[in-house]
Enzyme design. Structure first.
Site, PDB file in Angstrom:
ATOM      1  N   LYS A 204      -0.268  -2.348  -7.218  1.00  0.00           N
ATOM      2  CA  LYS A 204      -1.162  -2.341  -8.512  1.00  0.00           C
ATOM      3  C   LYS A 204      -0.437  -1.903  -9.939  1.00  0.00           C
ATOM      4  O   LYS A 204       0.627  -1.318  -9.834  1.00  0.00           O
ATOM      5  CB  LYS A 204      -2.471  -1.437  -8.329  1.00  0.00           C
ATOM      6  CG  LYS A 204      -3.609  -2.162  -7.391  1.00  0.00           C
ATOM      7  CD  LYS A 204      -4.634  -1.519  -7.148  1.00  0.00           C
ATOM      8  CE  LYS A 204      -5.649  -2.315  -6.174  1.00  0.00           C
ATOM      9  NZ  LYS A 204      -6.941  -1.644  -6.062  1.00  0.00           N
ATOM     10  N   ARG A 239      -5.386   0.033   2.161  1.00  0.00           N
ATOM     11  CA  ARG A 239      -5.350  -1.317   2.108  1.00  0.00           C
ATOM     12  C   ARG A 239      -3.963  -1.789   1.309  1.00  0.00           C
ATOM     13  O   ARG A 239      -3.975  -1.370   0.223  1.00  0.00           O
ATOM     14  CB  ARG A 239      -6.676  -1.764   1.311  1.00  0.00           C
ATOM     15  CG  ARG A 239      -6.990  -3.102   0.944  1.00  0.00           C
ATOM     16  CD  ARG A 239      -8.166  -3.239   0.189  1.00  0.00           C
ATOM     17  NE  ARG A 239      -8.404  -4.893   0.176  1.00  0.00           N
ATOM     18  CZ  ARG A 239      -7.746  -5.410  -0.837  1.00  0.00           C
ATOM     19  NH1 ARG A 239      -6.889  -4.958  -1.705  1.00  0.00           N
ATOM     20  NH2 ARG A 239      -7.953  -6.941  -1.082  1.00  0.00           N
TER      21      ARG A 239
HETATM   22  C1  PT1 Z   1      -9.417  -1.880  -3.329  1.00  0.00           C
HETATM   23  C2  PT1 Z   1      -9.299  -3.351  -3.537  1.00  0.00           C
HETATM   24  C3  PT1 Z   1     -10.247  -4.199  -2.784  1.00  0.00           C
HETATM   25  N1  PT1 Z   1      -8.540  -3.907  -4.483  1.00  0.00           N
HETATM   26  C4  PT1 Z   1     -10.996  -2.268  -1.785  1.00  0.00           C
HETATM   27  N2  PT1 Z   1     -11.215  -3.649  -1.895  1.00  0.00           N
HETATM   28  C5  PT1 Z   1      -8.589  -5.418  -4.687  1.00  0.00           C
HETATM   29  N3  PT1 Z   1     -11.787  -1.645  -0.834  1.00  0.00           N
HETATM   30  C6  PT1 Z   1      -9.184  -6.058  -3.914  1.00  0.00           C
HETATM   31  C7  PT1 Z   1      -4.035  -3.847 -10.682  1.00  0.00           C
HETATM   32  O1  PT1 Z   1      -4.290  -2.902 -11.349  1.00  0.00           O
HETATM   33  O2  PT1 Z   1      -8.597  -1.064  -4.120  1.00  0.00           O
HETATM   34  N4  PT1 Z   1     -10.322  -1.519  -2.304  1.00  0.00           N
HETATM   35  N5  PT1 Z   1     -10.285  -5.576  -2.850  1.00  0.00           N
HETATM   36  C8  PT1 Z   1      -7.484  -5.948  -5.489  1.00  0.00           C
HETATM   37  N6  PT1 Z   1      -7.815  -5.890  -6.937  1.00  0.00           N
HETATM   38  C9  PT1 Z   1      -7.160  -5.353  -8.033  1.00  0.00           C
HETATM   39  C10 PT1 Z   1      -7.416  -4.332  -8.818  1.00  0.00           C
HETATM   40  C11 PT1 Z   1      -5.574  -5.736  -7.995  1.00  0.00           C
HETATM   41  C12 PT1 Z   1      -6.493  -3.708  -9.676  1.00  0.00           C
HETATM   42  C13 PT1 Z   1      -4.869  -5.117  -8.767  1.00  0.00           C
HETATM   43  C14 PT1 Z   1      -5.084  -4.181  -9.729  1.00  0.00           C
HETATM   44  O3  PT1 Z   1      -2.985  -4.267 -10.883  1.00  0.00           O
END
Ligand code: PT1
Length: 259
Positions: A204, A239
């Protein structure tokens, strides 16, 4: 939990899993490498991502879920839509992972309750489109804790058993860099709610911000460091994209930490 994005625009694997056979192979490989749950998602939810229709989402994820479940894998569905949850559970998924914590779709709380399945309630504000402007907190840990507790109440009110609930601070969802770091430090406070914690830090942006590494695919080492930090502060499930590397890191950490 291994991440299986079945999206053409996925933020870090560029749609390499966009066809069925490749997606299934990737899911099987993650399970082989030690992932206990394969999290299948068809809608990108990274900051600024556009929503897709539940029918397109189902066209992407249901065939993959059916194959992985029939191969004996434990599959979660990463969705905000009740129709997709229902189709995924019918196709063999056994866990619902909802980034909106069952707030997006009014049919989701009764559906999850009636199926009796485990559910991940993740903290976010707004939607992936709007959430960046909602990253205003006087006390991020206290506010995320209170807002998660409200979503727990909604799930319980709909009839979900407390044993089926898992909470997630939503790293990168309506949080600025330092707020993500504060939340990871404060996981113990969220654990006081009495539910297991799932954490997603893999590749992230906050890791990029700490390390000046632009490409998500270059953030493995930082992801491992953040993941182990999360485990040592109360997380039960990570995850992740990089399952073999994470399993190796956890094995060593666990042997040292549990002696
Ligand atoms: C998470 C999650 C998810 N993240 C759960 N499900 C994502 N339970 C999708 C960035 O800042 O943490 N928990 N499902 C992916 N979403 C992101 C959000 C991807 C922020 C990247 C960022 O780079």
């Amino acid at each position: 939990m291994g991440i299986l994005n079945v999206t053409p625009d996925s933020f870090s694997d560029g749609g390499r899993h966009s066809d069925l056979a490749r997606a299934v192979r990737a899911g099987l490989a993650m399970a082989q490498a030690g992932a206990d749950i394969i999290d299948v998602g068809g809608e990108s939810t990274r900051p600024g991502a556009y929503p897709i229709s539940p029918s397109l989402e189902q066209a992407r994820v249901i065939p993959v879920i059916r194959e992985l479940a029939s191969a004996g894998l434990r599959v979660s569905v990463d969705t905000r839509n009740a129709a997709t949850m229902r189709a995924a559970l019918d196709a063999g998924a056994t866990v619902v992972n909802d980034i909106s914590a069952l707030a997006h779709d009014p049919e989701a709380p009764p559906l999850v309750a009636s199926r009796g399945c485990p559910v991940v309630l993740m903290h976010m504000r707004g939607t992936p489109q709007t959430m960046s402007s909602a990253a205003r907190y006087a006390d991020v840990i206290a506010e995320v804790r209170r807002e998660l507790a409200e979503r727990v109440e909604a799930a319980l009110l709909a009839g979900t058993a407390p044993e089926q609930i898992c909470l997630d601070p939503g790293i990168g969802f309506a949080k600025a860099g330092k707020q993500n770091e504060a939340l990871l430090r404060g996981l113990g406070t969220l654990a006081e709610l009495g539910f297991p914690l799932l954490v997603g830090v893999s590749r992230k942006r906050f890791i990029g911000r700490l390390t000046a590494i632009e490409l998500p695919s270059g953030r493995l080492a930082g992801s491992l460091a953040a993941g182990l930090f999360a485990l040592s502060h109360g997380a039960s499930i990570l995850r992740v994209h990089d399952v073999p590397e994470t399993v190796q890191a956890i094995r060593v950490w666990h042997a040292l930490a549990s002696a």
